[in-house]
Motif scaffolding. Structure first.
Motif, PDB file in Angstrom:
ATOM      1  N   ASP A 362       0.851  -1.190   0.000  1.00 27.81           N
ATOM      2  CA  ASP A 362       0.000   0.000   0.000  1.00 27.81           C
ATOM      3  C   ASP A 362       0.889   1.245   0.000  1.00 27.81           C
ATOM      4  O   ASP A 362       1.281   1.759   1.047  1.00 27.81           O
ATOM      5  N   VAL A 363       1.207   1.704  -1.184  1.00 26.34           N
ATOM      6  CA  VAL A 363       2.125   2.839  -1.329  1.00 26.34           C
ATOM      7  C   VAL A 363       1.544   4.102  -0.703  1.00 26.34           C
ATOM      8  O   VAL A 363       2.280   4.944  -0.176  1.00 26.34           O
ATOM      9  N   TRP A 364       0.230   4.266  -0.747  1.00 29.66           N
ATOM     10  CA  TRP A 364      -0.394   5.464  -0.172  1.00 29.66           C
ATOM     11  C   TRP A 364      -0.098   5.590   1.319  1.00 29.66           C
ATOM     12  O   TRP A 364       0.101   6.683   1.844  1.00 29.66           O
ATOM     13  N   VAL A 365      -0.013   4.451   2.007  1.00 27.88           N
ATOM     14  CA  VAL A 365       0.234   4.438   3.456  1.00 27.88           C
ATOM     15  C   VAL A 365       1.711   4.211   3.764  1.00 27.88           C
ATOM     16  O   VAL A 365       2.288   4.891   4.615  1.00 27.88           O
ATOM     17  N   LYS A 366       2.347   3.280   3.047  1.00 28.10           N
ATOM     18  CA  LYS A 366       3.702   2.852   3.388  1.00 28.10           C
ATOM     19  C   LYS A 366       4.791   3.540   2.573  1.00 28.10           C
ATOM     20  O   LYS A 366       5.970   3.411   2.900  1.00 28.10           O
ATOM     21  N   TYR A 392      -0.739  -0.398  -7.400  1.00 29.56           N
ATOM     22  CA  TYR A 392      -0.558  -0.962  -6.061  1.00 29.56           C
ATOM     23  C   TYR A 392      -1.914  -1.159  -5.392  1.00 29.56           C
ATOM     24  O   TYR A 392      -2.867  -0.421  -5.628  1.00 29.56           O
ATOM     25  N   GLY A 393      -2.002  -2.195  -4.561  1.00 28.51           N
ATOM     26  CA  GLY A 393      -3.233  -2.488  -3.851  1.00 28.51           C
ATOM     27  C   GLY A 393      -3.362  -1.642  -2.604  1.00 28.51           C
ATOM     28  O   GLY A 393      -2.403  -1.452  -1.860  1.00 28.51           O
ATOM     29  N   THR A 394      -4.556  -1.116  -2.364  1.00 28.06           N
ATOM     30  CA  THR A 394      -4.798  -0.276  -1.192  1.00 28.06           C
ATOM     31  C   THR A 394      -6.210  -0.473  -0.674  1.00 28.06           C
ATOM     32  O   THR A 394      -7.107  -0.890  -1.421  1.00 28.06           O
ATOM     33  N   GLU A 398      -9.123   7.340   0.284  1.00 29.76           N
ATOM     34  CA  GLU A 398      -8.663   8.654  -0.185  1.00 29.76           C
ATOM     35  C   GLU A 398      -7.455   8.566  -1.114  1.00 29.76           C
ATOM     36  O   GLU A 398      -6.958   9.607  -1.592  1.00 29.76           O
ATOM     37  N   ALA A 399      -6.971   7.373  -1.416  1.00 28.16           N
ATOM     38  CA  ALA A 399      -5.785   7.218  -2.260  1.00 28.16           C
ATOM     39  C   ALA A 399      -6.048   7.748  -3.666  1.00 28.16           C
ATOM     40  O   ALA A 399      -7.108   7.510  -4.248  1.00 28.16           O
ATOM     41  N   ARG A 400      -5.084   8.479  -4.222  1.00 27.43           N
ATOM     42  CA  ARG A 400      -5.209   9.092  -5.546  1.00 27.43           C
ATOM     43  C   ARG A 400      -3.929   8.846  -6.347  1.00 27.43           C
ATOM     44  O   ARG A 400      -2.898   8.446  -5.815  1.00 27.43           O
ATOM     45  N   ASP A 401      -3.999   9.128  -7.653  1.00 25.26           N
ATOM     46  CA  ASP A 401      -2.822   9.028  -8.515  1.00 25.26           C
ATOM     47  C   ASP A 401      -1.729   9.985  -8.061  1.00 25.26           C
ATOM     48  O   ASP A 401      -2.002  11.111  -7.636  1.00 25.26           O
ATOM     49  N   ARG A 423      -0.388   4.534  -9.195  1.00 23.25           N
ATOM     50  CA  ARG A 423      -1.860   4.485  -9.214  1.00 23.25           C
ATOM     51  C   ARG A 423      -2.401   3.438  -8.239  1.00 23.25           C
ATOM     52  O   ARG A 423      -1.993   2.282  -8.258  1.00 23.25           O
ATOM     53  N   PRO A 424      -3.353   3.838  -7.367  1.00 29.84           N
ATOM     54  CA  PRO A 424      -3.946   2.872  -6.433  1.00 29.84           C
ATOM     55  C   PRO A 424      -4.985   1.986  -7.099  1.00 29.84           C
ATOM     56  O   PRO A 424      -5.676   2.393  -8.031  1.00 29.84           O
ATOM     57  N   VAL A 425      -5.079   0.765  -6.621  1.00 31.44           N
ATOM     58  CA  VAL A 425      -6.144  -0.153  -7.013  1.00 31.44           C
ATOM     59  C   VAL A 425      -6.962  -0.434  -5.758  1.00 31.44           C
ATOM     60  O   VAL A 425      -6.477  -1.082  -4.823  1.00 31.44           O
TER      61      VAL A 425
END
Length: 457
Positions: A362-366, A392-394, A398-401, A423-425
């Motif tokens: 989870d790139v948005w968090v990690k 990446y899986g999330t 609120e995750a965005r490009d 890009r989040p999935v």
């Protein structure tokens, strides 16, 4: 009745495990998430804990370094996890690693990624379980698949049998009669065929149930596995090897193709069963079950994009050409050049559009390591559109490009700017789209729209 008592009554064939020399030491559980890291100061159970006194545990930490990194810190042990989930026992520690997505949504995605039947078909008896690890979900799915196979009846095959018969059947083995000096009694050696359930496919299925029974400590799952294994009473068991699974899958026909999902699950469970440790005198496996969520995520996206990109197509792990080249007379040792293999190459008919990579973290968090950006930058420079995408899986709504420009005047072409798109999935959204729906046409359009949004440059 405890699981240990049940196993004494119904012994199971266990894969070779690393024998513990510390069986009298109390096991301490430590729970983490994927792509997590804990130090002794944050977890009291790690304070003062060491593996220095256990050579077997130290050997185990070296074997699982790419899956779970365990290091000796100043005040105790430090544990870092990657994309592998499940649990593993190392010395006095039982490390539990949870995926970010659990329960029914994860079961839906696993079912879809590996081509298993819809949960609606399996019925209400299947309850996705995560009490003891992801392997419980896989075992639940395996139980449902084999129950369906048994409901249709065990597949039988004609098996060659060589025996002495008073009433000859099949082909009389004249060479054996000559070898023993003629007919000496009232029997003749014969080769004939019997239609029997004891053949390789059923042997692998039964052995897979034995493996599943050893992997779960859930009482209900263990009971159901035992009941199913008893239905294979006339079938032998074998030590499951990858070669056996390959052989059986290659031999599937129109009549036995229904066994493919069960074989896939057995392959997954077998692959989770610890990490091989080689010594000079023996080979063993670490006690634990680890599942690579990164490989699963790549397979999930591969199937989803293939089925839902009507006007586009993808190729998995296509080796790039011409990304690197030696200068004239610049390769005196004749070294081969690396050929990077992005997870996906996107095509419009025969025209390459660009490259995509899949990561379960989870790139948005990690966040992401710098090596990933370097890798994606090379893919962007090798793409006709000068762009690459990291999917990446999330579970973050609120995750965005995120878009990262590769800024260098020498690299920029006329009117183009090399770029990496992170890009989040949304995994919950993907699971919802893949669930059974009465309005199949509307859901199909939503899946196609979601797939196009994932590959949009």
């Amino acid at each position: 009745m405890t699981i240990q008592m049940m196993r004494r009554i119904w012994p199971l064939t266990k894969p070779t495990m690393l024998k513990s020399t510390q069986s009298d030491i109390e096991i301490t559980p430590v729970t983490l998430n994927e792509w997590d890291r804990v130090e002794a100061v944050a977890r009291p159970q790690l304070l003062g804990t060491t593996l220095r006194s256990s050579p077997s545990a130290q050997k185990m930490t070296d074997a699982i370094r790419s899956q779970v990194d365990i290091r000796e810190g100043y005040k105790g042990l430090e544990v870092s996890t990657t994309s592998f989930v499940g649990y593993i026992t190392v010395g006095p520690l039982r490390i539990n690693i949870n995926p970010k997505l659990q329960g029914l949504p994860l079961t839906v995605l696993v079912r879809y990624a590996y081509g298993l039947r819809d949960l609606e078909v399996l019925g209400p008896t299947l309850t996705p379980m995560m009490q003891h690890g992801l392997h419980d979900i896989l075992i639940s799915l395996l139980i449902a698949e084999i129950e369906e196979l048994l409901h249709r009846g065990l597949q039988r095959r004609y098996i060659p049998v060589s025996e002495k018969l008073a009433s000859p059947r099949g082909r009389i083995l004249v060479e054996k009669i000559a070898f023993r000096g003629g007919v000496l009694n009232g029997t003749l050696p014969c080769l004939h065929f019997q239609r029997h359930s004891n053949w390789k496919l059923n042997q692998v299925l039964r052995s897979g149930l034995y493996l599943a029974g050893n992997m779960t400590v859930d009482r209900e799952l263990h009971r159901r596995v035992r009941r199913l294994a008893d239905a294979f009473d006339a079938v032998d068991t074998v030590a499951i090897q990858q070669g056996d699974l390959d052989e059986v899958e290659r031999g599937l026909t129109r009549l036995t193709a229904t066994s493919k999902p069960a074989l896939t699950l057995i392959r997954l469970l077998s692959g989770m069963y610890g990490t091989s440790i080689e010594t000079e005198t023996s080979s063993s496996r670490t006690p634990g079950f680890l599942f690579d969520m990164n490989y699963f995520f790549q397979r999930l996206l591969s199937r989803f994009l293939r089925e839902n990109l009507d006007d586009l197509s993808i190729k998995d792990e296509l080796a790039t050409k011409g990304m690197f080249a030696y200068a004239a007379h610049g390769n005196p040792k004749g070294r081969p050049l690396p050929r990077p293999r992005p997870d996906f190459a996107l095509y419009n008919a025969k025209d390459l559009i660009g490259f995509l990579d899949a990561k379960y973290r989870d790139v948005w968090v990690k966040g992401y390591p710098a090596s990933w950006l370097y890798q994606l930058s090379m893919y962007a420079l090798a793409s006709p559109n000068q762009k690459s995408i990291l999917l990446y899986g999330t579970t973050s709504s609120e995750a965005r490009d995120e878009r990262i420009c590769i800024r260098h005047s020498v690299l920029s072409r006329a009117g183009s700017q090399p770029e990496v798109i992170v890009r989040p999935v949304q995994l919950q959204t993907l699971a919802m789209l893949l669930e059974f729906s009465k309005d199949a046409s509307a859901m199909r359009e939503q899946r196609k729209c979601f797939a196009r949004s994932l590959v949009a440059f």
